[in-house]
Scaffold this active site. Sequence first.
Site, mmCIF file in Angstrom:
data_model
loop_
_atom_site.group_PDB
_atom_site.id
_atom_site.type_symbol
_atom_site.label_atom_id
_atom_site.label_comp_id
_atom_site.label_asym_id
_atom_site.label_seq_id
_atom_site.Cartn_x
_atom_site.Cartn_y
_atom_site.Cartn_z
ATOM 1 N N HIS A 56 0.826 -1.209 0.000
ATOM 2 C CA HIS A 56 0.000 0.000 0.000
ATOM 3 C C HIS A 56 0.861 1.262 0.000
ATOM 4 C CE1 HIS A 56 -2.482 -3.201 1.374
ATOM 5 N NE2 HIS A 56 -2.408 -2.959 2.657
ATOM 6 N N HIS B 59 -8.423 -10.641 11.955
ATOM 7 C CA HIS B 59 -8.457 -9.422 11.128
ATOM 8 C C HIS B 59 -8.772 -9.826 9.691
ATOM 9 C CE1 HIS B 59 -7.157 -5.827 9.159
ATOM 10 N NE2 HIS B 59 -5.885 -6.108 9.034
ATOM 11 N N GLU C 139 -8.269 -8.239 6.720
ATOM 12 C CA GLU C 139 -7.486 -7.824 5.546
ATOM 13 C C GLU C 139 -6.910 -9.056 4.842
ATOM 14 O OE1 GLU C 139 -4.750 -4.579 6.240
ATOM 15 O OE2 GLU C 139 -4.672 -4.135 4.082
ATOM 16 N N ASP D 118 -4.291 -10.108 3.390
ATOM 17 C CA ASP D 118 -3.006 -10.792 3.610
ATOM 18 C C ASP D 118 -3.144 -11.853 4.703
ATOM 19 O OD1 ASP D 118 -3.409 -8.458 5.131
ATOM 20 O OD2 ASP D 118 -1.287 -8.184 5.554
ATOM 21 N N HIS E 91 -5.685 -2.324 13.149
ATOM 22 C CA HIS E 91 -5.884 -1.064 12.480
ATOM 23 C C HIS E 91 -7.129 -1.026 11.603
ATOM 24 C CE1 HIS E 91 -4.073 -2.156 8.340
ATOM 25 N NE2 HIS E 91 -4.230 -3.266 8.998
ATOM 26 N N ASP F 174 -1.909 -7.555 13.298
ATOM 27 C CA ASP F 174 -0.909 -6.661 12.685
ATOM 28 C C ASP F 174 -0.051 -5.932 13.720
ATOM 29 O OD1 ASP F 174 -1.206 -7.000 9.912
ATOM 30 O OD2 ASP F 174 -2.969 -5.716 9.869
ATOM 31 N N TYR G 212 7.454 -0.028 10.380
ATOM 32 C CA TYR G 212 6.105 -0.609 10.347
ATOM 33 C C TYR G 212 5.139 0.283 11.145
ATOM 34 C CZ TYR G 212 2.653 -4.410 10.846
ATOM 35 O OH TYR G 212 1.525 -5.190 10.828
ATOM 36 N N HIS H 128 3.007 -10.480 11.064
ATOM 37 C CA HIS H 128 4.095 -10.174 10.137
ATOM 38 C C HIS H 128 5.422 -10.195 10.890
ATOM 39 C CE1 HIS H 128 1.383 -8.886 6.943
ATOM 40 N NE2 HIS H 128 0.766 -8.084 7.793
HETATM 41 FE FE1 FEO Z 1 -3.999 -5.259 8.077
HETATM 42 FE FE2 FEO Z 1 -1.386 -7.413 7.676
HETATM 43 O O1 FEO Z 1 -3.090 -6.679 7.348
#
Ligand code: FEO
Length: 399
Positions: free
Chosen positions: A24, A78, A80, A82, A145, A164, A192, A225
């Site tokens: 992003h 979450h 999202e 990924d 987030h 995250d 990050y 991550h």
């Molecule tokens: Fe908010 Fe790693 O996705």
Amino acid sequence: MHPIQIADGIYDVGVNDWNVRDFHGYSTPTGSTYNAFLIVDEKIALIDTVKKEFANQLIKNITEIVPLEKIDYVISNHTEMDHTGALPSIMHRIGKDKPLYCSKMGQKNLAMHYRNNWNYHAVENGEELHLGSRQLTFLEARMLHWPDSMLTYEKKDKILFSSDAFGQHYAGYEKFDDQMDPETLLNHSKKYFANIILLYAGQVQKLLKTVNDLELTFNMICPDHGIIWRKRPDVILDAYAKWSEPIASKKAVVVYDTMWQSTKMMAEQICEGIVSEGVNVRPMNLRTNHRSDIMTELLESSALIVGSPTLNNNIYPTVSDFLTYMKGLRPQNKLAACFGSYGWNGASIKILNSELASMKFNMIDAAGLKIQYVPDDSGLNACFEYGQKIGKAICQSIE
Ligand code: FEO
């Protein structure tokens, strides 16, 4: 990578994405990982999945430990993609009637992403799930987030599966904080935070307060991550506490682009002036510094100085790109000033001032500094003095 046992019966079954270079708009020169966790107890739970294109690797990792159909629960911290891209493949294989635990907003968001009628179990904040010897507690982390974000806490070994939060975009064969140089790890974590978490600094403080109020302690923090914090989880908790508060430092960032080197000459003299006041400054030309690295530098700086030449009655495209990116991340409580060269219309200064003021920067000087065409000695001297003025304002602001 093969699955890694991180505690008795708990495995990281996630994947390394060695090649991702942009997240992003955030540059990820060392790739990233999508961590997912399998807890094998009397009941078996999978916490989070991975990007869709890595679904087969996730499945292979899980089946090295248990057959897929043995999974009793899937937990989605979450929505999202990924972390959920592989969810349809997983749900299809384990049986779509298996309970899928998520937040209430997670249920809504997952339904809109995957248009599937899975067997959702929307949890309340603090709700528990017993797996046998292990007990999971779900903690709401709304807007950390995304609106759907939640965290999962494992009570027996005091492990926080933090989605995250507390992560880094870093892919490596290292899996734990004690396997990595501490400064390198903290720098990845800082980048990050500056590019993903900064906008949600208030939610970070709220989470840290909840952790304090509930007297939660962690032996391990497992983000989705990067590296797992098992030796010094306190390091990342302390860093988040620091980064989520206003920072007062004798440090500034000068961000600029240049057309015929005049704005660059101005930037260099302004930096000299700032340094002469005892303030550390980093000049960052937008042609050679990525916007996400500038945000990282800005995180621990008290002031942002932006320079742009005037181009067609406007600011330079690279400067506009940076301002747009930064606006979304909403840095708080910082000083700002602007400068730039011009030919016959010095519009860039007015635009920069207005943009920075609209982002709630405290403007050191409403006029800014503009110089026509190429600065001569007196122009360069004016830049040096402008830098001194900025340096003094920074020193005063942190007294
Ligand atoms: Fe908010 Fe790693 O996705």
